[in-house]
Write an enzyme that holds these catalytic residues in place. Structure first.
Site, PDB file in Angstrom:
ATOM      1  N   ASP A  51      98.749  51.937  88.882  1.00 57.68           N
ATOM      2  CA  ASP A  51      97.983  52.780  89.807  1.00 57.68           C
ATOM      3  C   ASP A  51      96.487  52.500  89.637  1.00 57.68           C
ATOM      4  O   ASP A  51      95.655  53.049  90.358  1.00 57.68           O
ATOM      5  CB  ASP A  51      98.314  54.273  89.642  1.00 57.68           C
ATOM      6  CG  ASP A  51      98.026  54.807  88.259  1.00 57.68           C
ATOM      7  OD1 ASP A  51      97.693  54.003  87.354  1.00 57.68           O
ATOM      8  OD2 ASP A  51      98.137  56.035  88.069  1.00 57.68           O
ATOM      9  N   GLU A 189      97.775  53.612  75.200  1.00 58.28           N
ATOM     10  CA  GLU A 189      96.451  53.220  75.692  1.00 58.28           C
ATOM     11  C   GLU A 189      95.350  53.855  74.857  1.00 58.28           C
ATOM     12  O   GLU A 189      95.312  55.080  74.667  1.00 58.28           O
ATOM     13  CB  GLU A 189      96.299  53.625  77.176  1.00 58.28           C
ATOM     14  CG  GLU A 189      94.944  53.234  77.746  1.00 58.28           C
ATOM     15  CD  GLU A 189      94.862  53.244  79.268  1.00 58.28           C
ATOM     16  OE1 GLU A 189      95.889  53.446  79.942  1.00 58.28           O
ATOM     17  OE2 GLU A 189      93.745  53.040  79.782  1.00 58.28           O
TER      18      GLU A 189
HETATM   19  O1  KIV Z   1      97.517  51.395  85.989  1.00 57.96           O
HETATM   20  C1  KIV Z   1      97.370  50.584  85.056  1.00 57.96           C
HETATM   21  O2  KIV Z   1      96.811  49.490  85.209  1.00 57.96           O
HETATM   22  C2  KIV Z   1      97.890  50.966  83.750  1.00 57.96           C
HETATM   23  C3  KIV Z   1      97.556  50.078  82.591  1.00 57.96           C
HETATM   24  C4  KIV Z   1      96.174  50.315  82.142  1.00 57.96           C
HETATM   25  C5  KIV Z   1      98.522  50.237  81.479  1.00 57.96           C
HETATM   26  O3  KIV Z   1      98.533  51.962  83.625  1.00 57.96           O
END
Ligand code: KIV
Length: 271
Positions: A51, A189
């Site tokens: 997202d 994260e």
């Molecule tokens: O939306 C995204 O790119 C993510 C990553 C940072 C893991 O969730």
């Protein structure tokens, strides 16, 4: 021979085998057909239709505005470009938090309309009912703990999470709950490396780190960050493998010059 090289298609089972064999898992985001095709052919294990499309594709400052239909459009494009890797599609903000029935309906819509192989959602204990319901419908779920960008207004900053004992203890408990609920992997994260190591060692499912140190079972980066398309975002955890901004800037400036000077097209470039 590595587990990755032995297999024709990466599945959630492949990832379990990779963890058991100590083989690291590579994951990158993609949002369109052309980049997905390059990443898949290069041998990436997982493409995440993140997202983060809300930021890097649509120019929003957070991941909150992107809709389910917009995520589906990106995921459909990615799936058309791949042959081998596992595709994980992010469940966008507002389409799973209210209750597990809504979460299941969103996950089913993603699977039916995109051809993706699994979904990802953010949160621990509060997401467990949804994870169980989605998994029991046969849809693989990836969890996401630590800095969960859909909660940015609760956190107030994009700083490292779980540095304090209480938050670290909750994260460890949440990871176990997600595993028990049937998640096949968990993104960690921006948390301390020692905590990520402890969590990774306590689980039998793989962890995929971003800003969580080298002891996770795999790593993920946002393609625009690692390819240097987006040059303003420079967190410590980011390794930039290319400076595409500079390369594209140079190419487009040259093209503009060539057009203005009547140097393009030349005789061999016309009919
Ligand atoms: O939306 C995204 O790119 C993510 C990553 C940072 C893991 O969730």
């Amino acid at each position: 021979m590595s587990v990755n090289k032995e297999i024709k298609k990466v599945t959630t089972n492949t990832l379990q085998k990779m963890k058991a064999a100590g083989e690291k898992i590579s994951m990158i985001t993609a949002y369109d057909f052309s980049f997905a095709k390059i990443f898949d052919a290069a041998g990436i294990d997982i493409i995440l239709v993140g997202d983060s499309a809300s930021n890097v594709m649509a120019g929003h400052t957070t991941t909150l505005p992107i809709t389910l239909d917009q995520m589906i459009y990106h995921a459909q494009s990615v799936v058309r470009g791949i042959d081998r890797c596992l595709v994980v599609v992010d469940m966008p903000f507002g389409y799973y938090q209210s209750n597990s029935d809504i979460a299941l309906a969103s996950a089913i819509k993603i699977m039916k309309e995109t051809g993706g192989h699994s979904v990802k959602l953010e949160g621990g204990e509060e997401a467990v009912d949804s994870v169980k319901k989605i998994v029991s419908a046969g849809i693989p779920v990836m969890g996401h703990l630590g800095l969960t960008p859909q909660s940015i207004y609760k956190f107030g900053t994009y700083n490292v999470r779980a540095k304090e004992i209480d938050e670290a203890a909750k994260l460890k408990k949440d990871a176990l709950l997600l595993q028990e609920a049937g998640a096949f992997a968990i993104v960690l994260e921006k948390i301390p490396a020692v905590l990520a190591k402890e969590v990774s060692e306590s689980l039998h499912i793989p962890t995929i780190g971003i800003g969580a140190g080298g002891n996770c079972d795999g790593q993920v980066l946002v393609m625009h960050d690692m390819l240097g398309i987006n040059t303003e975002f420079k967190p410590r955890f980011l390794r930039q493998y290319l400076n595409m901004y500079e390369q594209i800037d140079g190419a487009v400036k040259q093209y503009i010059k060539d057009v203005k000077r009547r140097n393009f097209p030349n005789e061999s470039e016309q009919y």
